[in-house]
Write a protein that holds these residues in place. Structure first.
Motif, PDB file in Angstrom:
ATOM      1  N   LEU A   1       0.840  -1.202   0.000  1.00  0.00           N
ATOM      2  CA  LEU A   1       0.000   0.000   0.000  1.00  0.00           C
ATOM      3  C   LEU A   1       0.871   1.247   0.000  1.00  0.00           C
ATOM      4  CD1 LEU A   1      -2.664  -0.855   2.721  1.00  0.00           C
ATOM      5  CD2 LEU A   1      -3.017  -0.764   0.262  1.00  0.00           C
ATOM      6  N   ILE A   2       0.423   2.245  -0.721  1.00  0.00           N
ATOM      7  CA  ILE A   2       1.050   3.555  -0.688  1.00  0.00           C
ATOM      8  C   ILE A   2      -0.035   4.533  -0.288  1.00  0.00           C
ATOM      9  CG2 ILE A   2       2.130   5.384  -2.030  1.00  0.00           C
ATOM     10  CD1 ILE A   2       3.444   3.289  -3.726  1.00  0.00           C
ATOM     11  N   TYR A   3       0.244   5.330   0.727  1.00  0.00           N
ATOM     12  CA  TYR A   3      -0.726   6.292   1.230  1.00  0.00           C
ATOM     13  C   TYR A   3      -0.437   7.672   0.661  1.00  0.00           C
ATOM     14  CZ  TYR A   3      -1.206   2.590   4.675  1.00  0.00           C
ATOM     15  OH  TYR A   3      -1.380   1.377   5.281  1.00  0.00           O
ATOM     16  N   SER A   4      -1.505   8.392   0.371  1.00  0.00           N
ATOM     17  CA  SER A   4      -1.347   9.787   0.010  1.00  0.00           C
ATOM     18  C   SER A   4      -0.867  10.518   1.254  1.00  0.00           C
ATOM     19  CB  SER A   4      -2.702  10.330  -0.449  1.00  0.00           C
ATOM     20  OG  SER A   4      -2.602  11.687  -0.731  1.00  0.00           O
ATOM     21  N   ASN A   5      -0.032  11.500   1.100  1.00  0.00           N
ATOM     22  CA  ASN A   5       0.512  12.239   2.230  1.00  0.00           C
ATOM     23  C   ASN A   5      -0.397  13.431   2.545  1.00  0.00           C
ATOM     24  OD1 ASN A   5       2.097  13.408   4.171  1.00  0.00           O
ATOM     25  ND2 ASN A   5       3.686  14.097   2.771  1.00  0.00           N
ATOM     26  N   PRO A   6      -1.334  13.268   3.500  1.00  0.00           N
ATOM     27  CA  PRO A   6      -2.288  14.348   3.775  1.00  0.00           C
ATOM     28  C   PRO A   6      -1.644  15.553   4.456  1.00  0.00           C
ATOM     29  CG  PRO A   6      -2.561  12.593   5.369  1.00  0.00           C
ATOM     30  CD  PRO A   6      -1.546  12.124   4.357  1.00  0.00           C
ATOM     31  N   ASN A   7      -0.573  15.342   5.181  1.00  0.00           N
ATOM     32  CA  ASN A   7       0.121  16.434   5.865  1.00  0.00           C
ATOM     33  C   ASN A   7       1.356  16.815   5.084  1.00  0.00           C
ATOM     34  OD1 ASN A   7      -1.710  16.338   8.028  1.00  0.00           O
ATOM     35  ND2 ASN A   7      -0.605  14.613   8.884  1.00  0.00           N
ATOM     36  N   LYS A   8       1.162  17.094   3.823  1.00  0.00           N
ATOM     37  CA  LYS A   8       2.288  17.307   2.930  1.00  0.00           C
ATOM     38  C   LYS A   8       3.162  18.460   3.397  1.00  0.00           C
ATOM     39  CE  LYS A   8       3.613  17.889  -1.797  1.00  0.00           C
ATOM     40  NZ  LYS A   8       3.263  18.250  -3.121  1.00  0.00           N
ATOM     41  N   HIS A   9       4.362  18.099   3.798  1.00  0.00           N
ATOM     42  CA  HIS A   9       5.403  19.065   4.132  1.00  0.00           C
ATOM     43  C   HIS A   9       6.557  18.761   3.193  1.00  0.00           C
ATOM     44  CE1 HIS A   9       3.317  20.347   7.739  1.00  0.00           C
ATOM     45  NE2 HIS A   9       3.143  19.079   8.052  1.00  0.00           N
ATOM     46  N   GLY A  10       7.055  19.743   2.528  1.00  0.00           N
ATOM     47  CA  GLY A  10       8.111  19.479   1.567  1.00  0.00           C
ATOM     48  C   GLY A  10       7.524  18.935   0.278  1.00  0.00           C
ATOM     49  N   SER A  11       8.254  18.054  -0.350  1.00  0.00           N
ATOM     50  CA  SER A  11       7.848  17.610  -1.684  1.00  0.00           C
ATOM     51  C   SER A  11       7.247  16.209  -1.746  1.00  0.00           C
ATOM     52  CB  SER A  11       9.050  17.693  -2.623  1.00  0.00           C
ATOM     53  OG  SER A  11      10.087  16.861  -2.142  1.00  0.00           O
ATOM     54  N   ALA A  12       7.174  15.490  -0.640  1.00  0.00           N
ATOM     55  CA  ALA A  12       6.677  14.109  -0.679  1.00  0.00           C
ATOM     56  C   ALA A  12       5.155  14.068  -0.848  1.00  0.00           C
ATOM     57  CB  ALA A  12       7.075  13.369   0.592  1.00  0.00           C
ATOM     58  N   ASN A  13       4.686  13.350  -1.885  1.00  0.00           N
ATOM     59  CA  ASN A  13       3.251  13.205  -2.077  1.00  0.00           C
ATOM     60  C   ASN A  13       2.746  11.852  -1.562  1.00  0.00           C
ATOM     61  OD1 ASN A  13       3.800  11.231  -4.028  1.00  0.00           O
ATOM     62  ND2 ASN A  13       3.193  12.508  -5.760  1.00  0.00           N
ATOM     63  N   SER A  14       3.659  10.975  -1.142  1.00  0.00           N
ATOM     64  CA  SER A  14       3.260   9.621  -0.756  1.00  0.00           C
ATOM     65  C   SER A  14       4.067   9.129   0.440  1.00  0.00           C
ATOM     66  CB  SER A  14       3.489   8.655  -1.913  1.00  0.00           C
ATOM     67  OG  SER A  14       2.735   9.033  -3.033  1.00  0.00           O
ATOM     68  N   LYS A  15       3.444   8.183   1.153  1.00  0.00           N
ATOM     69  CA  LYS A  15       4.078   7.553   2.313  1.00  0.00           C
ATOM     70  C   LYS A  15       3.825   6.062   2.211  1.00  0.00           C
ATOM     71  CE  LYS A  15       3.349   7.355   7.317  1.00  0.00           C
ATOM     72  NZ  LYS A  15       2.601   7.986   8.423  1.00  0.00           N
ATOM     73  N   LEU A  16       4.839   5.274   2.481  1.00  0.00           N
ATOM     74  CA  LEU A  16       4.628   3.837   2.542  1.00  0.00           C
ATOM     75  C   LEU A  16       5.314   3.281   3.779  1.00  0.00           C
ATOM     76  CD1 LEU A  16       7.300   2.005   1.554  1.00  0.00           C
ATOM     77  CD2 LEU A  16       6.606   2.879  -0.645  1.00  0.00           C
ATOM     78  N   ILE A  17       4.729   2.229   4.307  1.00  0.00           N
ATOM     79  CA  ILE A  17       5.298   1.509   5.442  1.00  0.00           C
ATOM     80  C   ILE A  17       5.460   0.080   4.969  1.00  0.00           C
ATOM     81  CG2 ILE A  17       4.993   0.806   7.840  1.00  0.00           C
ATOM     82  CD1 ILE A  17       3.072   3.239   8.118  1.00  0.00           C
ATOM     83  N   SER A  18       6.687  -0.405   5.003  1.00  0.00           N
ATOM     84  CA  SER A  18       6.965  -1.717   4.438  1.00  0.00           C
ATOM     85  C   SER A  18       8.179  -2.317   5.129  1.00  0.00           C
ATOM     86  CB  SER A  18       7.193  -1.596   2.936  1.00  0.00           C
ATOM     87  OG  SER A  18       7.346  -2.858   2.335  1.00  0.00           O
ATOM     88  N   GLU A  19       8.491  -3.551   4.769  1.00  0.00           N
ATOM     89  CA  GLU A  19       9.631  -4.243   5.357  1.00  0.00           C
ATOM     90  C   GLU A  19      10.678  -4.577   4.307  1.00  0.00           C
ATOM     91  OE1 GLU A  19       8.464  -7.698   7.538  1.00  0.00           O
ATOM     92  OE2 GLU A  19       7.355  -6.537   9.024  1.00  0.00           O
ATOM     93  N   THR A  20      11.933  -4.598   4.767  1.00  0.00           N
ATOM     94  CA  THR A  20      13.027  -5.067   3.921  1.00  0.00           C
ATOM     95  C   THR A  20      12.932  -6.589   3.836  1.00  0.00           C
ATOM     96  OG1 THR A  20      14.561  -5.399   5.751  1.00  0.00           O
ATOM     97  CG2 THR A  20      14.496  -3.194   4.762  1.00  0.00           C
ATOM     98  N   ASP A  21      13.741  -7.176   2.991  1.00  0.00           N
ATOM     99  CA  ASP A  21      13.765  -8.644   2.888  1.00  0.00           C
ATOM    100  C   ASP A  21      14.188  -9.279   4.204  1.00  0.00           C
ATOM    101  OD1 ASP A  21      13.042  -8.267   0.254  1.00  0.00           O
ATOM    102  OD2 ASP A  21      15.005  -8.804  -0.571  1.00  0.00           O
ATOM    103  N   GLY A  22      14.961  -8.543   5.015  1.00  0.00           N
ATOM    104  CA  GLY A  22      15.410  -9.038   6.313  1.00  0.00           C
ATOM    105  C   GLY A  22      14.435  -8.763   7.449  1.00  0.00           C
ATOM    106  N   GLY A  23      13.285  -8.125   7.155  1.00  0.00           N
ATOM    107  CA  GLY A  23      12.270  -7.889   8.166  1.00  0.00           C
ATOM    108  C   GLY A  23      12.343  -6.548   8.875  1.00  0.00           C
ATOM    109  N   ARG A  24      13.224  -5.685   8.455  1.00  0.00           N
ATOM    110  CA  ARG A  24      13.322  -4.357   9.060  1.00  0.00           C
ATOM    111  C   ARG A  24      12.180  -3.491   8.532  1.00  0.00           C
ATOM    112  NH1 ARG A  24      18.169   0.008   8.458  1.00  0.00           N
ATOM    113  NH2 ARG A  24      17.547   1.290  10.220  1.00  0.00           N
ATOM    114  N   LYS A  25      11.402  -2.897   9.434  1.00  0.00           N
ATOM    115  CA  LYS A  25      10.228  -2.118   9.048  1.00  0.00           C
ATOM    116  C   LYS A  25      10.619  -0.648   8.872  1.00  0.00           C
ATOM    117  CE  LYS A  25       5.352  -1.847  10.212  1.00  0.00           C
ATOM    118  NZ  LYS A  25       4.355  -2.236  11.212  1.00  0.00           N
ATOM    119  N   LEU A  26      10.320  -0.103   7.694  1.00  0.00           N
ATOM    120  CA  LEU A  26      10.680   1.273   7.358  1.00  0.00           C
ATOM    121  C   LEU A  26       9.462   2.089   6.959  1.00  0.00           C
ATOM    122  CD1 LEU A  26      13.795   0.697   5.031  1.00  0.00           C
ATOM    123  CD2 LEU A  26      13.803   1.189   7.493  1.00  0.00           C
TER     124      LEU A  26
END
Length: 84
Positions: free
Chosen positions: A37-62
């Motif tokens: 899932l990619i979320y729209s950035n409702p509190n847009k500060h700066g240039s980011a229009n999207s936010k995602l929460i995901s894991e690396t292949d090793g399980g690290r959540k970013l």
């Protein structure tokens, strides 16, 4: 919401240093490719229009803020950090 389709991650000299302060380029790329899932950035500060929460292949959540273009499937990371 339709499934996320990320075909490419855009890296260049302008975003690589900032987007990789808390994670490696490889980890950020893995988490972006693993995103469901990619979320729209409702509190847009700066240039980011999207936010995602995901894991690396090793399980690290970013959390990754960036710009996603659904027409091309390209995600350009701007910043990232580890989350629980």
């Amino acid at each position: 919401m339709p499934p996320v389709r990320i075909f490419d991650v855009e890296w260049d000299a302008r975003n690589i240093n900032h987007a990789t302060t808390d994670a490696t380029m490889q980890e950020v790329t893995q988490a972006i490719r693993n995103a469901r899932l990619i979320y729209s950035n409702p509190n847009k500060h700066g240039s980011a229009n999207s936010k995602l929460i995901s894991e690396t292949d090793g399980g690290r959540k970013l959390v990754i803020m960036g710009n996603y273009d659904p027409a091309t499937g390209v995600f350009r990371p701007i910043t990232s950090w580890e989350t629980k």
